[in-house]
Design a protein around this motif. Structure first.
Motif, PDB file in Angstrom:
ATOM      1  N   UNK A  93       0.837  -1.205   0.000  1.00 37.25           N
ATOM      2  CA  UNK A  93       0.000   0.000   0.000  1.00 37.25           C
ATOM      3  C   UNK A  93       0.861   1.240   0.000  1.00 37.25           C
ATOM      4  N   UNK A  94       1.721   1.340  -1.002  1.00 40.16           N
ATOM      5  CA  UNK A  94       2.496   2.558  -1.161  1.00 40.16           C
ATOM      6  C   UNK A  94       1.546   3.723  -1.365  1.00 40.16           C
ATOM      7  N   UNK A 143       6.675 -10.642   2.802  1.00 33.98           N
ATOM      8  CA  UNK A 143       7.487  -9.560   2.238  1.00 33.98           C
ATOM      9  C   UNK A 143       8.036  -9.852   0.848  1.00 33.98           C
ATOM     10  N   UNK A 144       8.187 -11.109   0.465  1.00 36.66           N
ATOM     11  CA  UNK A 144       8.805 -11.356  -0.835  1.00 36.66           C
ATOM     12  C   UNK A 144       7.840 -11.966  -1.848  1.00 36.66           C
ATOM     13  N   UNK A 145       6.536 -11.962  -1.505  1.00 41.12           N
ATOM     14  CA  UNK A 145       5.579 -12.459  -2.495  1.00 41.12           C
ATOM     15  C   UNK A 145       5.682 -11.584  -3.741  1.00 41.12           C
ATOM     16  N   UNK A 146       5.998 -12.172  -4.875  1.00 38.03           N
ATOM     17  CA  UNK A 146       6.074 -11.408  -6.119  1.00 38.03           C
ATOM     18  C   UNK A 146       7.419 -10.760  -6.370  1.00 38.03           C
ATOM     19  N   UNK A 147       8.370 -10.982  -5.478  1.00 37.21           N
ATOM     20  CA  UNK A 147       9.708 -10.435  -5.698  1.00 37.21           C
ATOM     21  C   UNK A 147      10.543 -11.519  -6.389  1.00 37.21           C
ATOM     22  N   UNK A 193       5.839   2.299  -9.219  1.00 34.70           N
ATOM     23  CA  UNK A 193       6.742   1.190  -8.932  1.00 34.70           C
ATOM     24  C   UNK A 193       6.168  -0.125  -9.457  1.00 34.70           C
ATOM     25  N   UNK A 194       7.054  -1.083  -9.700  1.00 38.39           N
ATOM     26  CA  UNK A 194       6.592  -2.421 -10.065  1.00 38.39           C
ATOM     27  C   UNK A 194       6.073  -3.108  -8.808  1.00 38.39           C
ATOM     28  N   UNK A 195       5.365  -4.215  -9.021  1.00 37.61           N
ATOM     29  CA  UNK A 195       4.792  -4.929  -7.883  1.00 37.61           C
ATOM     30  C   UNK A 195       5.838  -5.303  -6.843  1.00 37.61           C
ATOM     31  N   UNK A 196       6.962  -5.817  -7.326  1.00 38.00           N
ATOM     32  CA  UNK A 196       8.022  -6.221  -6.400  1.00 38.00           C
ATOM     33  C   UNK A 196       8.620  -5.032  -5.677  1.00 38.00           C
ATOM     34  N   UNK A 197       8.816  -3.942  -6.435  1.00 40.35           N
ATOM     35  CA  UNK A 197       9.378  -2.738  -5.805  1.00 40.35           C
ATOM     36  C   UNK A 197       8.448  -2.203  -4.728  1.00 40.35           C
ATOM     37  N   UNK A 198       7.137  -2.344  -4.962  1.00 33.68           N
ATOM     38  CA  UNK A 198       6.195  -1.887  -3.941  1.00 33.68           C
ATOM     39  C   UNK A 198       6.360  -2.695  -2.655  1.00 33.68           C
ATOM     40  N   UNK A 199       6.597  -3.994  -2.823  1.00 35.80           N
ATOM     41  CA  UNK A 199       6.820  -4.825  -1.635  1.00 35.80           C
ATOM     42  C   UNK A 199       8.088  -4.367  -0.903  1.00 35.80           C
ATOM     43  N   UNK A 200       9.104  -4.019  -1.682  1.00 33.23           N
ATOM     44  CA  UNK A 200      10.352  -3.562  -1.069  1.00 33.23           C
ATOM     45  C   UNK A 200      10.132  -2.262  -0.307  1.00 33.23           C
TER      46      UNK A 200
END
Ligand SMILES: Nc1ncnc2c1ncn2[C@@H]1O[C@H](COP(=O)(O)OP(=O)(O)OP(=O)(O)O)[C@@H](O)[C@H]1O
Ligand SMILES: [Mg+2]
Lengths: 257, 317
Positions: free
Chosen positions: A88-89, A178-182, A152-159
């Protein structure tokens, strides 16, 4: 030493018992894994611990302090912060601003200081920016730090979720997948990074579905199923536990017809 | 004609002040406030009554008007704290209407629909009508300049950052450690304070106010200013307000030049023109003429080599 104690926490949604009396303890200075099938109540437990959704019943003690019923902002200020499973950026804030928002003790958040004495906020802002840059660099977000979080990409949003949590100088971080989709390489890197956080004195409670990651990272694993604490132990203990296997596969054995 | 132009410039300035205040509530914090005109009315009536009936100095009356509007703003904010979007809009709209109805009916206090007249203006008698208007324009420009300056500072400060975070996702702002309710109420107080001040400035300029001055249409014009100018951007608020007043006034002259239109049709045509213009602007500039910009705090020029994130136990106390 126990950092977080959850005692008999219950929560229902329209008759669905998401949490049916959860008891668990999170020891300080370790990575504790929280696993369980989809819908087991893991995210709901995070919501209850962090005050986002009040529990119907039960008690939560963090760092020797009863935090049951506190607001999310108060809980974060005690040093307990969480990330969101679905990133949720804040879309209209830049990545840097997303990080800075989670910064603590910024006097410029007072309206009067902001309007009439911005100098008082400047020094703290510089400290926060330095911290944000360090966090962004660690999470490979430096090259997008000026972009809106929505780009951001999906993974970057997780980061970014992880990065924001780190900005609060937490004692305990609750990480929801935290790493789902990374991508696997970066996921591995993040795993390594989480270990270094432990060395910095931060404790982690980690929800994760990737069992290899759980096996590699977690010192201790707690299994949640149908809103209850089902089992706990090392990953090997838990993985070989028949009750746990049943919970993951479904209660009844399916007959193949 | 010059007299008229100065009066229009003052109107534009007051619209700009209202747009700046509304921008803090709506543009920055994301709360829909359809009660703009209610807070303007509170500011106007409080200042007018204090100066007329209690003989307060004008400046003190205006300050009291702004404070009264801000206090009412906090009250309305507290009542609506758990409302969002449409519901907040409806309650604030209802609030504005109740201000109008109370001032219409409480004749002992506000003289009902006849309104209040003879509201003093600063050195009105000494200056004469023309110089008074010029002088008043100076006051309004100064107030708008200060308001703009403060709004700009707030917008790109850590305070503004929290407001914009609340606008995007309240729950995230809360998890970030910010007490959302307090920030919302502050935004409401600052914004409605500016609205109250605009109302007070209006009252002391025209020397006459009545309930039917504070109609919901004014709220819509302010919203329109922000939408056209660029919601969330203080420059946009100024530009939008000036553009709306210019447009409202210029159509007043142009429409009567069109033959075969009755007076009523002409008035309707003005409203249509305004709507069409807004639609055209929003079609080509979806975020308004001057879109909100992301604020980028300056990054340190020389990237610090330290990869280490200072921990809680580290140097950061
Ligand atoms: N806000 C809510 N409103 C209604 N029901 C909810 C809400 N949050 C969770 N639930 C329900 O509670 C149960 C537990 O959901 P939860 O999100 O905690 O599962 P989870 O263990 O995190 O699953 P996953 O691994 O899929 O993320 C589910 O049945 C879900 O539908
Ligand atoms: Mg979940």
């Amino acid at each position: 030493m126990t950092l977080l104690t959850v005692n008999g926490v219950e929560r229902s949604f329209y008759g669905v018992r998401a949490l049916a009396g959860v008891d668990l303890e999170v020891p300080a200075g370790r990575i504790t894994g929280l696993i369980g099938p989809n819908g087991a109540g893991k995210t709901t437990l995070f919501n209850c611990i962090t005050g986002v959704i009040p529990p119907d019943k039960g008690r939560i003690v963090f760092d020797g302090r009863d935090i049951t019923g506190l607001r999310p902002d108060q809980i974060t200020q005690t040093g307990l912060v969480r990330t969101f499973q679905i990133a949720r950026g804040l879309p209209r804030l830049s990545v840097l601003e997303n990080l800075l928002l989670y910064g603590t003790r910024q006097p410029g958040e007072k309206a009067l200081t902001a309007a009439f004495n911005p100098g008082a906020a400047r020094q703290r802002e510089e400290e926060l920016i330095a911290r944000a840059v360090a966090v962004a660099r660690r999470l490979n977000l430096m090259h997008v730090i000026r972009n809106p979080a929505s780009d951001l990409s999906g993974g970057q949003k997780k980061l970014l979720e992880i990065g924001r949590a780190l900005m609060t100088e937490p004692k305990l971080i609750l990480l929801d997948e935290p790493v789902a989709g990374v991508n696997p390489t970066l996921a591995k890197e993040i795993g390594t990074h989480l270990r270094t956080l432990i060395n910095d004195g931060i404790t982690i409670l980690l929800i994760e579905h990737h069992m290899d990651m759980v096996a590699r990272l977690c010192d201790h694993v707690i299994v949640l199923a149908e809103g209850r604490h089902l089992a706990e132990g090392t990953f090997e203990d838990v993985a070989s536990n028949e009750v746990v296997q049943l919970a993951y596969m479904g209660r009844r054995k399916v007959k193949v017809t | 004609m010059e007299h008229y132009l100065i009066a229009m410039a003052i109107t534009a300035g007051l619209y700009a002040l209202m747009a700046l205040g509304t921008n803090i509530i709506w543009g920055m914090a994301g709360m829909v406030n359809l009660g703009v005109v209610g807070f303007v009315g509170v500011g106007a009536y409080v200042s007018a009554l204090l100066t007329l009936k209690l003989g307060w100095p004008i400046a003190a009356g205006m300050a009291a008007g702004a404070l009264a509007a801000a206090s009412v703003g906090i009250l309305v904010g507290l009542i609506t704290v758990n409302l969002r979007g449409d519901y907040l809009a409806i309650v604030t709209l209802g609030f504005a209407e109740s201000v109008r109805i109370v001032t219409s009916n409480e004749i002992w206090l506000a003289n009902g629909t006849d309104g209040l007249s003879g509201i003093p203006g600063p050195w009105r008698a000494d200056l004469g009508p023309h110089n008074f208007n010029l002088f008043y324009l100076g006051i309004v420009v100064a107030v708008v300049a200060v308001a703009f300056f403060v709004a700009e500072r707030l917008c790109y400060s850590p305070f503004g950052r929290v407001l914009r975070a609340i606008r995007d996702d309240e729950q995230v702002a809360s998890v970030a450690g910010k007490y959302v309710l307090a920030f919302k109420l502050k935004a409401f107080a600052i914004g409605t304070g500016a609205l109250g001040l605009a109302g007070a400035l209006y009252a002391h300029f025209t020397s006459y106010i009545a309930p039917d001055v504070f109609v919901p249409l004014l709220t819509l014009y302010i919203k329109l200013s922000l939408l056209a100018g660029g919601l969330g951007n203080n420059r946009g608020a100024l530009l939008g307000a000036v553009a709306v007043v210019f447009f409202l006034e210029s159509t007043r002259f142009i429409v009567p030049l069109i033959p075969w239109l009755t007076h009523v049709q002409g008035a309707a045509l003005r409203e249509i023109l305004i709507s069409v213009t807004l639609l055209i602007i929003l079609r080509y500039h979806t975020k308004g003429l001057i879109p909100e910009r992301l604020s980028h705090p300056a990054l340190p020029a020389e990237p610090s080599p330290a990869h280490a994130i200072p921990s809680r136990t580290g140097a950061m106390t």
